[in-house]
Design an enzyme around this catalytic site. Structure first.
Site, PDB file in Angstrom:
ATOM      1  N   SER A 169     -11.567  -1.280  -0.532  1.00 42.70           N
ATOM      2  CA  SER A 169     -10.265  -1.161   0.124  1.00 42.70           C
ATOM      3  C   SER A 169     -10.310  -1.683   1.546  1.00 42.70           C
ATOM      4  O   SER A 169      -9.323  -2.214   2.054  1.00 42.70           O
ATOM      5  CB  SER A 169      -9.823   0.306   0.158  1.00 42.70           C
ATOM      6  OG  SER A 169      -9.200   0.685  -1.033  1.00 42.70           O
ATOM      7  N   HIS A 216      -3.888   5.264   3.917  1.00 47.06           N
ATOM      8  CA  HIS A 216      -4.640   4.082   3.477  1.00 47.06           C
ATOM      9  C   HIS A 216      -4.083   2.790   4.058  1.00 47.06           C
ATOM     10  O   HIS A 216      -4.808   1.960   4.621  1.00 47.06           O
ATOM     11  CB  HIS A 216      -4.600   4.064   1.947  1.00 47.06           C
ATOM     12  CG  HIS A 216      -5.555   3.138   1.301  1.00 47.06           C
ATOM     13  ND1 HIS A 216      -5.170   1.919   0.793  1.00 47.06           N
ATOM     14  CD2 HIS A 216      -6.881   3.249   1.055  1.00 47.06           C
ATOM     15  CE1 HIS A 216      -6.233   1.327   0.243  1.00 47.06           C
ATOM     16  NE2 HIS A 216      -7.270   2.104   0.392  1.00 47.06           N
ATOM     17  N   ASP A 253       0.829  -1.201   0.000  1.00 46.75           N
ATOM     18  CA  ASP A 253       0.000   0.000   0.000  1.00 46.75           C
ATOM     19  C   ASP A 253       0.866   1.256   0.000  1.00 46.75           C
ATOM     20  O   ASP A 253       1.927   1.272  -0.626  1.00 46.75           O
ATOM     21  CB  ASP A 253      -0.935  -0.038   1.219  1.00 46.75           C
ATOM     22  CG  ASP A 253      -2.279   0.592   0.926  1.00 46.75           C
ATOM     23  OD1 ASP A 253      -2.345   1.833   0.878  1.00 46.75           O
ATOM     24  OD2 ASP A 253      -3.266  -0.146   0.731  1.00 46.75           O
TER      25      ASP A 253
END
Length: 861
Positions: A416, A244, A206
């Site tokens: 996600s 994220h 990520d």
């Protein structure tokens, strides 16, 4: 040497950890694309990288991750692809050797199996799907109350029994839903058994991971972590939007303490692999997907191509090889577990079968449902999706860890958030059964998935009695069920596969409610000879031309009548590229025996002037081996060995009425459920153009199947053309054919007039200048032997000899790409010696023919 303090520190770090990652497998040195060009080469095992570097004038950078015999080289930056230039020149010299009868000389191209100049690409986070005209505004799906399960344990009992003091645990409805009974991952019973993810490791691929967060630092796995954007050991978030990966990590392994909440596997380790924050190359991504793959067990990937309903992208060849390497060699041969988020483009008609990561047989593709069990407006559907789990929607989202020592968030969402939750549950499974293979995990996931919203019309029973839905796969992941099943699961035998011949179709795709149907018969002997006991994945590789790709849709129908919608219409996909050797995948036929007639039906649902043609297709059946002793490892993609059968056979086609093909991938929603603005979509994998893949040659074939009277009448209308049978009709009306061929005639006449005028003028010039009238200049012996004369006026002074040699070489059938090597340009890396060698060869070839006037018939240029 390009050695930085960061690289030196990384080497020391790995050595200090008992050599968990060997020195030769360390990450490549940082690269500077502003100063150097980089080349990935796959070499034969017998050749020395140093020798290749010397011959090509390159610097050897090192091995490419875990890919055996794959090396990275570099050179000062320039406009020329040095490797391609050398290989092309070597190819030409090989051809000249064949002309002259020479044999036995070694060529550098014999030692290079694959070469690719690296291009930078940006793996960026996605913004929420854009609001376009015509998007649904109301959700018509309703929760089936018959599926609702009453809670039998109070959250206070869970908190007291397990000693949970984390302040937002009560908000983590995805772990324990006290409001909508039964809508959580059903994990608390496992925690009470002491199953909390101990000895399992998940790598978060990520934008980084905050290893200094009080919620993550105790579970941070440094050895499995690396920053491929800044090429330093710590993948710490450095940009303002690098949140994220930390949020995904919190879902999996947030520590049970007094900070934020807990992870679904709170004793599992999490590694950070940072690739999304800056531009990287295919080499970086390939190394990242195998990084520390003996210790990183699961790779959680919440990113992919753009979810805009237009993109159709697949991983490059190096990344495909890394995925295969991972499942074959990762975890001491049991295989890495790759989990990909299905994508957030459903509101834009996107479908996860147009994403080469999510439709990979090596991925456990995970979609999303919200806290009430509904299908969120953003979550993509496809036949490659295996399971779903919880994420944002219905006025809520996932509550988890954020970047900062004590930071939390309540807005994590999109698919996600679903993928890492699945990865965390798989960590619970491996903490109990670390011996399970990558395919064992797939079997367990579909075996124990719980169907949701059973009233949805898309649920279909498969041949083994399982329910499948393109929105939900086999259903939602249940932590308790999958771990209990894993305790007694018997590992499956190795993988086997059957690749069919390529079926040549070359037939126009009818428009409207008619579909073009083509079939292949697979016999029991085919399956037996392929060593397949039962099917797992089914893939279709297809070539189809169309002016607007999104108007096409494709169904795959198995011998048992099970239908997979492997491609759906996408109204925003206006690409004219069609399906170029694209591979679709389905997990819906899991458990079938594969014997019988497999049918592909392709449809162009929009009646307009833009038409299409199905060129060819092939089917590959993947499954469990009958005899484990006869099982073989799948060759690396693109190696040439992976194409078992390039046989091309004709096939019959039938135009049929179609009522089962979907016209959109959007869920049956009319209201967009609320989705947090933060990370509403997966990060985007924006890729450069990959080298063109080898396409299967077209073989014309006429349909032989019978058609209805209505179809026959339409065929006769199509045939009522003024054209001779050998001319193509382009699949358009006679009126349009008149316009096309009329235009071509006018153009041809104009070109003929101009060419005649230029020919007459050139003949006049020669007659006036030399008093002679011939097509070739006479080459005297001096010209033939000396090649190009010394350059007096710069580069142009040496072109005369090259032009003569080029014309003579053309007489022996040089192709267009070969002619480029005789151009008046030095930009392909040629020196004078190369020119002299080629010209001498051309003259020798011309002498062997004898009569110059019969060679080519073209004058000086």
């Amino acid at each position: 040497m390009h050695l930085t303090s960061a690289s030196l520190w990384l080497a020391i770090l790995h050595i200090s950890h008992c050599g968990l990652v060997s020195a030769e497998r360390l990450p490549l040195r940082p690269r500077d694309y502003s100063l150097r060009d980089y080349y990935a080469l796959h070499l034969t095992p017998d050749v020395s990288p140093a020798a290749i570097a010397q011959q090509l004038g390159l610097h050897h950078e090192g091995l490419i991750g875990e890919l055996d015999d794959h090396h990275l080289f570099s050179a000062p930056r320039g406009n020329v692809d040095i490797v391609s230039t050398h290989l092309e020149r070597d190819r030409r010299r090989r051809k000249r050797s064949l002309y002259s009868g020479a044999a036995g000389k070694e060529h550098i191209s014999d030692s290079i199996l694959f070469a690719q100049k690296q291009k930078l690409k940006q793996l960026v986070k996605r913004i929420p799907p854009g609001k376009r005209e015509g998007l649904p505004t109301v959700d018509s799906q309703s929760w089936d109350e018959n599926d609702q399960v009453q809670i039998t344990v109070d959250i206070k009992d869970v908190v007291k029994t397990l000693g949970i003091k984390d302040p937002i645990f009560a908000e983590q409805w995805h772990l324990f839903n006290s409001r909508e009974g039964g809508h959580d991952v059903n994990v608390t019973g496992l925690w009470m058994e002491g199953i909390t993810g101990m000895n399992a490791t998940v790598a978060i691929v990520d934008d980084g991971l905050d290893m200094y967060s009080e919620d993550l630092k105790d579970n941070y796995f440094a050895i499995g972590s690396y920053d491929f954007n800044d090429h330093i050991p710590e993948p710490k978030p450095r940009l303002s939007d690098d949140r994220h990966g930390t949020r995904c990590a919190g879902e999996i392994a947030a520590v049970k303490n007094n900070v934020c909440g807990v992870g679904v596997a709170w004793d599992a380790k999490v590694a950070g692999i940072r690739i999304l924050s800056k531009q990287i190359s295919d080499v970086d991504e390939a190394v990242a997907m195998n990084y520390a793959y003996q210790d990183n067990q699961i790779y959680s990937c919440s990113w992919g191509p753009r979810d805009d309903g237009e993109a159709m992208e697949a991983p490059g060849i190096l990344i495909q090889r890394a995925l295969v390497k991972g499942v074959q060699n990762g975890r001491q041969g049991k295989g890495s577990i790759f989990v990909f988020a299905s994508g957030n483009g459903a509101a834009l008609d996107d479908d996860c079968n147009f994403d080469g990561y999510t439709n990979s047989i090596y991925s456990i593709t995970t979609g999303a449902i919200d806290r009430t069990g509904k299908h969120p407006y953003y979550a993509e559907s496809c036949s490659a999706q295996m399971i779903v789990t919880y994420s944002s929607g219905s006025q809520d989202a996932i509550h988890t860890t954020d970047v900062g020592p004590h930071a939390c968030t309540s807005t994590h969402g999109g698919t996600s958030a679903a993928a890492p939750l699945a990865a965390g549950i798989f960590a619970l499974v491996l903490s109990v059964r670390p011996d399970l293979s990558w395919r064992d995990l797939q079997y367990l996931a579909l075996d124990t998935a719980v169907p949701v919203n059973k009233g949805d019309a898309d649920w279909q029973k498969t041949s083994i009695g399982k329910l499948f839905n393109h929105k939900y796969g086999y259903g939602k992941l249940d932590a308790w069920a999958i771990v209990q099943a894993a305790k007694k699961f018997k590992s499956v035998k190795p993988q086997a596969w059957y690749k069919s011949p390529v079926l040549a179709v070359n037939h126009p795709i009818p428009q409207g409610q008619k579909g073009l149907q083509t079939q292949i018969q697979i016999t029991a002997d085919d399956i037996k000879n392929a060593n397949i006991a039962r099917l797992e994945h089914v893939t279709i590789t297809m070539n189809a031309r169309h002016g607007k790709r999104g108007e096409m849709s494709v169904d795959l129908i198995s011998p048992t009548g099970v239908i997979s919608h492997i491609a759906t219409q996408r109204k925003y996909d206006k690409s004219s590229e069609g399906y170029d050797n694209w591979t679709f995948m389905s997990v819906k036929h899991w458990g079938e025996d594969g014997v019988g007639t497999w049918t592909v039906t392709i449809m162009d649902g929009i009646e307009n002037e833009v038409s299409g043609t199905l060129v060819n297709w092939r089917i590959t059946l993947w499954g469990e081996a009958i005899d484990a002793e006869k099982a073989e490892l799948l060759p690396l993609p693109g190696s040439g060995e992976d194409d078992d059968s390039e046989t091309i056979i004709p096939t019959s086609t039938t135009e049929v009425k179609t009522t089962n093909l979907p016209t959109t991938t959007s869920s049956d929603t009319t209201r967009v459920t609320e989705n947090p603005t933060d990370h509403a979509t997966r990060p985007v994998n924006s890729k450069p153009d990959d080298p063109p893949t080898k396409t299967v040659p077209e073989v014309p074939i006429s349909p032989t199947s019978s058609v209805s009277e209505e179809e026959e009448s339409e065929a006769e209308t199509h045939k009522s053309s003024f054209l001779p049978s050998f001319l193509p009709t382009f699949g358009v009306s006679a009126k349009t054919q008149v316009w096309i061929y009329g235009s071509l005639v006018v153009i041809a006449v104009f070109i003929g007039v101009v060419a005649s005028y230029l020919f007459i003028q050139r003949r006049k010039q020669r007659t006036g200048k030399d008093g002679l009238d011939y097509e070739f200049e006479v080459l005297n012996d001096e010209d033939e032997l000396e090649g190009p004369r010394p350059r007096e006026g710069g580069r142009g002074a040496a072109t005369g000899g090259r032009r003569k040699a080029r014309d003579l070489y053309d007489a022996f059938g040089a192709s267009d790409d070969e002619e480029e090597l005789f151009s008046d340009s030095d930009e392909k890396g040629y020196d004078n010696a190369d020119y002299e060698e080629e010209e001498a060869h051309g003259i020798d070839e011309g002498r062997r023919v004898g009569d110059r006037e019969k060679l080519l018939g073209r004058g000086d240029r």
